[in-house]
Design an enzyme around this catalytic site. Sequence first.
Site, short mmCIF file in Angstrom:
data_model
loop_
_atom_site.label_atom_id
_atom_site.label_comp_id
_atom_site.label_asym_id
_atom_site.label_seq_id
_atom_site.Cartn_x
_atom_site.Cartn_y
_atom_site.Cartn_z
N ASN A 83 -47.96 14.93 4.14
CA ASN A 83 -47.26 16.21 4.32
C ASN A 83 -47.92 17.24 3.40
O ASN A 83 -48.53 16.87 2.40
CB ASN A 83 -45.79 16.05 3.93
CG ASN A 83 -45.00 17.34 4.09
OD1 ASN A 83 -45.16 18.05 5.07
ND2 ASN A 83 -44.15 17.66 3.13
N HIS B 8 -46.96 20.57 1.05
CA HIS B 8 -45.79 21.20 0.42
C HIS B 8 -46.26 22.42 -0.38
O HIS B 8 -47.28 22.34 -1.07
CB HIS B 8 -45.12 20.18 -0.51
CG HIS B 8 -43.87 20.71 -1.14
ND1 HIS B 8 -42.69 20.84 -0.43
CD2 HIS B 8 -43.63 21.17 -2.39
CE1 HIS B 8 -41.78 21.34 -1.23
NE2 HIS B 8 -42.32 21.55 -2.42
N ASP C 163 -40.44 14.87 -0.84
CA ASP C 163 -41.57 15.49 -1.56
C ASP C 163 -41.95 14.74 -2.84
O ASP C 163 -42.39 15.34 -3.81
CB ASP C 163 -41.25 16.95 -1.90
CG ASP C 163 -40.88 17.76 -0.67
OD1 ASP C 163 -41.45 17.49 0.40
OD2 ASP C 163 -40.04 18.67 -0.79
C1 GRF Z 1 -45.75 25.70 4.88
O1 GRF Z 1 -45.29 26.49 3.83
C2 GRF Z 1 -45.89 24.29 4.42
O2 GRF Z 1 -46.34 24.19 3.11
C3 GRF Z 1 -44.49 23.78 4.52
O3 GRF Z 1 -43.94 24.38 5.66
C4 GRF Z 1 -44.68 25.56 5.95
C5 GRF Z 1 -45.26 25.37 7.32
O4 GRF Z 1 -45.90 26.49 7.80
N1 GRF Z 1 -44.48 22.34 4.59
P1 GRF Z 1 -46.71 26.40 9.15
O5 GRF Z 1 -45.71 26.01 10.26
O6 GRF Z 1 -47.78 25.37 9.00
O7 GRF Z 1 -47.23 27.79 9.37
#
Ligand code: GRF
Length: 186
Positions: free
Chosen positions: A105, A107, A143
Site C-alpha cells: 500500500n 500511505h 498502516d
Molecule cells: C493517496 O494519498 C494515497 O497515499 C492514499 O490514498 C490516496 C490515493 O490517491 N493511500 P489516488 O486515488 O491514487 O489519486
Amino acid sequence: MRDPRRVAILISGRGSNMRALVEQAAGYEVVLIASNKPHAAGLDWARARGLPTWAWDSKGVDKEQWDRALAEALEDHGIGTMALAGFMRILSPWFIAQWRGRIVNIHPSLLPKYRGLDTHQRAIDAGDAVSGCSVHLVTEDLDAGDVLGSAEVPILPGDTAATLEQRVLAAEHALYPRILSEFVKQ
Ligand code: GRF
C-alpha cells in the site's frame, strides 16, 4: 499459479497512483484493476485503456463474502501481488492471511508517523518541516506493516493540507512504481 509479477491494483477513487503504476510499469504487469466502488473514477480510465476491471459495491455486503469474491477474481487472473492505491477498505484477517507478504500500500506520510487519515493536516499542525509518503506491506494492523521505501517532501510556509497533498502525490507517483518493481523480484 500465483506469479508475483502479475499485479492487481485496488482502488476506491480517482486512482492517480494506479495511473502512475500502469504508466511506469517495469518488471511487472498490471493485469487487473479491482474496486469496492463501481463508480470509482479510476475504473473509467482503466476501461478506456483496455485493462480488465472487477468491481463490486461493498456497501451492505458481508465483509468476508466480499473478500472471498475478490480472492476468486485474483486467482482467475493469476495475480501474485496486490497494490493498494487509495483503497478505502480494511481487508479481513482471512484475506490478509491468504495473501500475507504479497499486498503493498502507499500511505501519504513518513510512517510510522501519522497512520490513518488526515495525514497532511496532522503534519502541518505538528509544525513538521518535512512530510512524504511510504510504501508498506499490508498486515492486519492499519498502516503498520514493514516500510519498503519512502520519499520526503518539504512542508513550506503557508502550506495547506491541499497544497501539501499535491506535493506529496507527485512524490507518490515516482516512488510507488519504483518500489513495486523492486518488490516483485522477491
Ligand atoms: C493517496 O494519498 C494515497 O497515499 C492514499 O490514498 C490516496 C490515493 O490517491 N493511500 P489516488 O486515488 O491514487 O489519486
